[in-house]
Design a protein around this motif. Structure first.
Motif, mmCIF file in Angstrom:
data_model
loop_
_atom_site.group_PDB
_atom_site.id
_atom_site.type_symbol
_atom_site.label_atom_id
_atom_site.label_comp_id
_atom_site.label_asym_id
_atom_site.label_seq_id
_atom_site.Cartn_x
_atom_site.Cartn_y
_atom_site.Cartn_z
ATOM 1 N N LYS A 9 32.579 -24.722 16.025
ATOM 2 C CA LYS A 9 31.217 -25.000 15.463
ATOM 3 C C LYS A 9 31.028 -23.651 14.629
ATOM 4 N N ASP A 10 31.341 -22.708 15.241
ATOM 5 C CA ASP A 10 30.935 -21.416 14.018
ATOM 6 C C ASP A 10 31.771 -21.563 12.932
ATOM 7 N N ILE A 11 33.015 -21.964 12.921
ATOM 8 C CA ILE A 11 33.714 -21.974 11.736
ATOM 9 C C ILE A 11 33.119 -23.179 11.050
ATOM 10 N N LEU A 12 32.749 -24.279 11.337
ATOM 11 C CA LEU A 12 32.225 -25.280 10.516
ATOM 12 C C LEU A 12 30.852 -25.015 9.968
ATOM 13 N N SER A 13 30.172 -24.073 10.520
ATOM 14 C CA SER A 13 28.702 -23.425 9.980
ATOM 15 C C SER A 13 29.101 -22.158 9.080
ATOM 16 N N LYS A 18 30.323 -17.542 0.886
ATOM 17 C CA LYS A 18 29.618 -18.471 -0.234
ATOM 18 C C LYS A 18 29.516 -17.633 -1.435
ATOM 19 N N ASP A 19 29.300 -16.522 -1.517
ATOM 20 C CA ASP A 19 29.097 -15.692 -2.781
ATOM 21 C C ASP A 19 30.536 -15.239 -3.750
ATOM 22 N N ILE A 20 31.626 -15.652 -2.943
ATOM 23 C CA ILE A 20 32.667 -15.423 -3.712
ATOM 24 C C ILE A 20 33.359 -16.431 -4.080
ATOM 25 N N LEU A 21 33.002 -17.739 -3.511
ATOM 26 C CA LEU A 21 33.769 -19.151 -3.918
ATOM 27 C C LEU A 21 32.870 -19.709 -4.819
ATOM 28 N N GLU A 22 33.543 -20.530 -5.674
ATOM 29 C CA GLU A 22 32.936 -21.318 -7.032
ATOM 30 C C GLU A 22 32.439 -22.553 -6.422
ATOM 31 N N HIS A 23 32.222 -22.791 -5.250
ATOM 32 C CA HIS A 23 31.888 -24.001 -4.566
ATOM 33 C C HIS A 23 31.178 -23.912 -3.128
ATOM 34 N N ASP A 24 30.449 -24.662 -2.649
ATOM 35 C CA ASP A 24 29.976 -24.468 -1.182
ATOM 36 C C ASP A 24 31.149 -24.382 -0.246
ATOM 37 N N PRO A 25 30.884 -23.704 0.721
ATOM 38 C CA PRO A 25 32.209 -23.410 1.860
ATOM 39 C C PRO A 25 32.230 -24.774 2.407
ATOM 40 N N ASN A 26 33.353 -25.231 2.677
ATOM 41 C CA ASN A 26 33.825 -26.401 3.409
ATOM 42 C C ASN A 26 34.967 -26.147 4.342
ATOM 43 N N VAL A 48 42.677 -31.009 -0.676
ATOM 44 C CA VAL A 48 42.453 -30.879 0.833
ATOM 45 C C VAL A 48 40.830 -30.701 0.880
ATOM 46 N N MET A 49 40.310 -29.792 0.300
ATOM 47 C CA MET A 49 38.747 -29.728 0.485
ATOM 48 C C MET A 49 38.091 -30.855 0.284
ATOM 49 N N GLU A 50 38.318 -31.593 -0.695
ATOM 50 C CA GLU A 50 37.913 -32.993 -1.210
ATOM 51 C C GLU A 50 37.955 -34.022 -0.017
ATOM 52 N N THR A 51 39.008 -34.158 0.230
ATOM 53 C CA THR A 51 39.492 -35.288 1.225
ATOM 54 C C THR A 51 39.040 -34.719 2.819
#
Length: 192
Positions: A9-13, A18-26, A48-51
């Motif tokens: 749960k901690d990993i998923l949230s 977020k400030d160094i990625l060009e997209h939302d964390p997933n 992989v991120m998209e699927t």
């Protein structure tokens, strides 16, 4: 609640990058505390991120079809594989070819905890970034061709199966001619 479930749960949230990625964390990972094989990769690809399926890309096709020679059902069965990585989110593209290196901060936050809570029969480390995280002072090629132990269980290091890694594979043909066959036998023994 089990410790691993709390950690998941901690990993998923997690929003730490977020400030160094060009997209939302997933965050991408899978498995349970009884997974037979603990696989540590570098970071998920854009596909992989998209699927939301680990190794659901060209690298995964080579890994599963050519190297492991197992089915998707076997690979995505959480009782078989705990799939972790140095970074749980896609790190973005470089300005040249390939993806950015995985931010090590993610591994510091979660990977050590995952390694404490999962008790596999075998560890597999994929790619130079992941290998360097566990073995910072050892040459990558040496790591690939040696047997290792981690938490008293066998550990194998693989090159990354990415199409961008052709040069290393071409320079080391003995990996696909011999080494991966030995590792595959161990994988198949465990998944029987």
């Amino acid at each position: 609640m089990e410790k691993l479930e709390i950690l998941k749960k901690d990993i998923l949230s997690c929003k730490a990058c977020k400030d160094i990625l060009e997209h939302d964390p997933n965050p991408i990972f899978q498995g349970n505390e009884h997974s037979h094989i603990f696989q540590i990769g570098q970071a998920p690809s854009r596909t992989v991120m998209e699927t939301r399926k680990p190794f659901n890309d060209a690298s995964g096709k080579k890994l599963l079809d050519n190297w492991y020679q197992i089915t998707r059902e076997q690979f995505y069965d959480p009782d078989n594989f705990y799939i972790a990585s140095i970074a749980k989110c896609y790190p973005g593209k470089t300005k040249r070819i390939g993806d950015n290196p995985p931010p090590i901060s993610c591994a510091k936050l979660f990977l050590n905890k995952e390694l404490e809570l999962v008790e596999p029969d075998l560890y597999i480390v994929i790619g130079a970034y992941a290998a360097k995280w566990l073995f910072p002072d050892t040459d990558f090629t040496t790591l690939v061709f040696q047997n290792h132990f981690f938490h008293k269980k066998p550990l194998y290091v693989l090159p990354h199966p990415s199409p961008l890694n052709r040069k290393w594979l071409k320079d080391h043909p003995e990996f696909e001619k011999q080494r991966i066959i030995e590792i595959r036998e161990k994988i198949h023994d465990i998944l029987r």
